[in-house]
Design an enzyme around this catalytic site. Structure first.
Site, PDB file in Angstrom:
ATOM      1  N   ARG A  11      78.724  13.391  74.944  1.00 50.61           N
ATOM      2  CA  ARG A  11      78.370  14.098  73.601  1.00 50.61           C
ATOM      3  C   ARG A  11      76.897  14.526  73.681  1.00 50.61           C
ATOM      4  O   ARG A  11      75.959  14.174  74.385  1.00 50.61           O
ATOM      5  CB  ARG A  11      78.564  12.992  72.470  1.00 50.61           C
ATOM      6  CG  ARG A  11      77.589  11.935  72.455  1.00 50.61           C
ATOM      7  CD  ARG A  11      77.614  10.748  71.227  1.00 50.61           C
ATOM      8  NE  ARG A  11      76.682   9.909  71.214  1.00 50.61           N
ATOM      9  CZ  ARG A  11      76.590   9.062  70.315  1.00 50.61           C
ATOM     10  NH1 ARG A  11      77.268   9.078  69.071  1.00 50.61           N
ATOM     11  NH2 ARG A  11      75.665   8.128  70.436  1.00 50.61           N
ATOM     12  N   VAL A  61      74.229   2.343  82.056  1.00 55.80           N
ATOM     13  CA  VAL A  61      73.123   2.495  83.131  1.00 55.80           C
ATOM     14  C   VAL A  61      71.954   1.277  82.912  1.00 55.80           C
ATOM     15  O   VAL A  61      71.153   1.076  83.770  1.00 55.80           O
ATOM     16  CB  VAL A  61      72.135   3.842  82.710  1.00 55.80           C
ATOM     17  CG1 VAL A  61      73.312   5.158  82.779  1.00 55.80           C
ATOM     18  CG2 VAL A  61      71.563   3.800  81.239  1.00 55.80           C
ATOM     19  N   SER A 142      61.283  12.343  75.038  1.00 52.41           N
ATOM     20  CA  SER A 142      61.143  12.954  73.625  1.00 52.41           C
ATOM     21  C   SER A 142      59.615  13.472  73.207  1.00 52.41           C
ATOM     22  O   SER A 142      58.712  13.091  73.639  1.00 52.41           O
ATOM     23  CB  SER A 142      61.621  11.638  72.904  1.00 52.41           C
ATOM     24  OG  SER A 142      61.200  11.939  71.292  1.00 52.41           O
ATOM     25  N   TYR A 155      61.516   2.929  71.049  1.00 54.34           N
ATOM     26  CA  TYR A 155      62.072   4.046  71.402  1.00 54.34           C
ATOM     27  C   TYR A 155      61.029   4.976  72.007  1.00 54.34           C
ATOM     28  O   TYR A 155      61.051   5.601  72.951  1.00 54.34           O
ATOM     29  CB  TYR A 155      62.631   4.972  70.308  1.00 54.34           C
ATOM     30  CG  TYR A 155      63.520   6.082  70.940  1.00 54.34           C
ATOM     31  CD1 TYR A 155      64.585   6.034  71.639  1.00 54.34           C
ATOM     32  CD2 TYR A 155      62.901   7.396  70.324  1.00 54.34           C
ATOM     33  CE1 TYR A 155      65.023   7.306  71.918  1.00 54.34           C
ATOM     34  CE2 TYR A 155      63.423   8.668  70.669  1.00 54.34           C
ATOM     35  CZ  TYR A 155      64.699   8.666  71.522  1.00 54.34           C
ATOM     36  OH  TYR A 155      65.055   9.773  71.846  1.00 54.34           O
TER      37      TYR A 155
END
Length: 247
Positions: A11, A61, A142, A155
């Protein structure tokens, strides 16, 4: 026929990258963790839209043994492995007081250690690649790796680690294998739809993104295709954010 492995490709950004690689003439291994139907849909879409082969391969993973099997299955299916895109990752909005050390570590295990493990497992096959543009690894970071994030420090930390890993591997693997990263800005995906209101997305478009729109998975697919083919680019992080953060 050249082949690529895209992790987390059932996705969103991974799907966009997988479709772009197939459109450019690559057989594609569509890695996924749990979304069997979604991964098969990506495979079916690729095989309908292009003449390329695709294979859905289940692997977490964060599990080194599963990573080894995923890479081996890719090579068994296509006969080679020429490019790896480390896109798989997890994200949770949590502030530090709510965040346990175990939760922090789990995110690092998937986002950073998973990227390392896939690259390490793929290394012998990438070294044997004979594609004209040369083999490459593309890691997904990111914009928060640069900016930080008060609502998801684990994150942001993991994505900063991916940039450091990218530079380290570019130094280590050159001149045979190029290693680069993409740092997306605000991209419309299922994940962002689930965590961001339409009002917030509209505000981002109007106030903080100079190009005036949110990014799409296809935008990231285009960036990945550039880095895949850019033979004199390695160790770099390509910021794809519509001007949201300029450096």
């Amino acid at each position: 026929m050249p082949a690529a492995l895209v992790t987390g490709a059932s996705r969103g950004i991974g799907r966009g990258i997988a479709r772009r690689f197939a459109a450019d003439g690559y057989d594609v291994a569509v890695n996924y963790r749990s979304s069997d139907a979604a991964a098969q849909n990506v495979v079916d879409t690729i095989e309908t839209e292009t003449d390329q082969r695709a294979r859905a391969i289940q692997a977490d993973v964060g599990d080194p043994d599963a990573v080894e099997s995923c890479v081996e299955e890719t090579v068994d299916a296509f006969g080679s492995l020429d490019h790896v895109v480390n896109n798989a990752g997890i994200n949770e909005h949590q502030y530090t007081p709510e965040l346990s050390p175990e939760e922090f570590q789990r995110l690092l295990d998937v986002n950073v250690t998973g990227t390392f493990a896939v690259t390490k497992a793929a290394l012998p096959y990438l070294e044997d690649s004979s594609v004209d543009e040369g083999p490459s690894v593309i890691n997904l970071s990111s914009r928060l790796a640069h900016a930080g994030a008060d609502y998801e420090p684990h994150y942001a930390s993991s994505k900063a680690g991916i940039i450091a890993l990218t530079k380290s591997h570019a130094l280590e693997f050159g001149p045979t294998i190029r290693v680069n990263a993409i740092a997306p800005g605000f991209i419309e995906t299922d994940m962002t739809d689930a965590t961001t209101s339409e009002e917030s997305k509209a505000q981002k478009r109007q106030e903080v993104i100079p190009v005036g729109r949110l990014g799409t998975p296809e935008d990231i697919g285009q960036a990945a295709a550039y880095l895949r083919d850019a033979g004199f680019v390695t160790g770099e992080t390509l910021n794809v954010n519509g001007g949201q953060r300029m450096q």
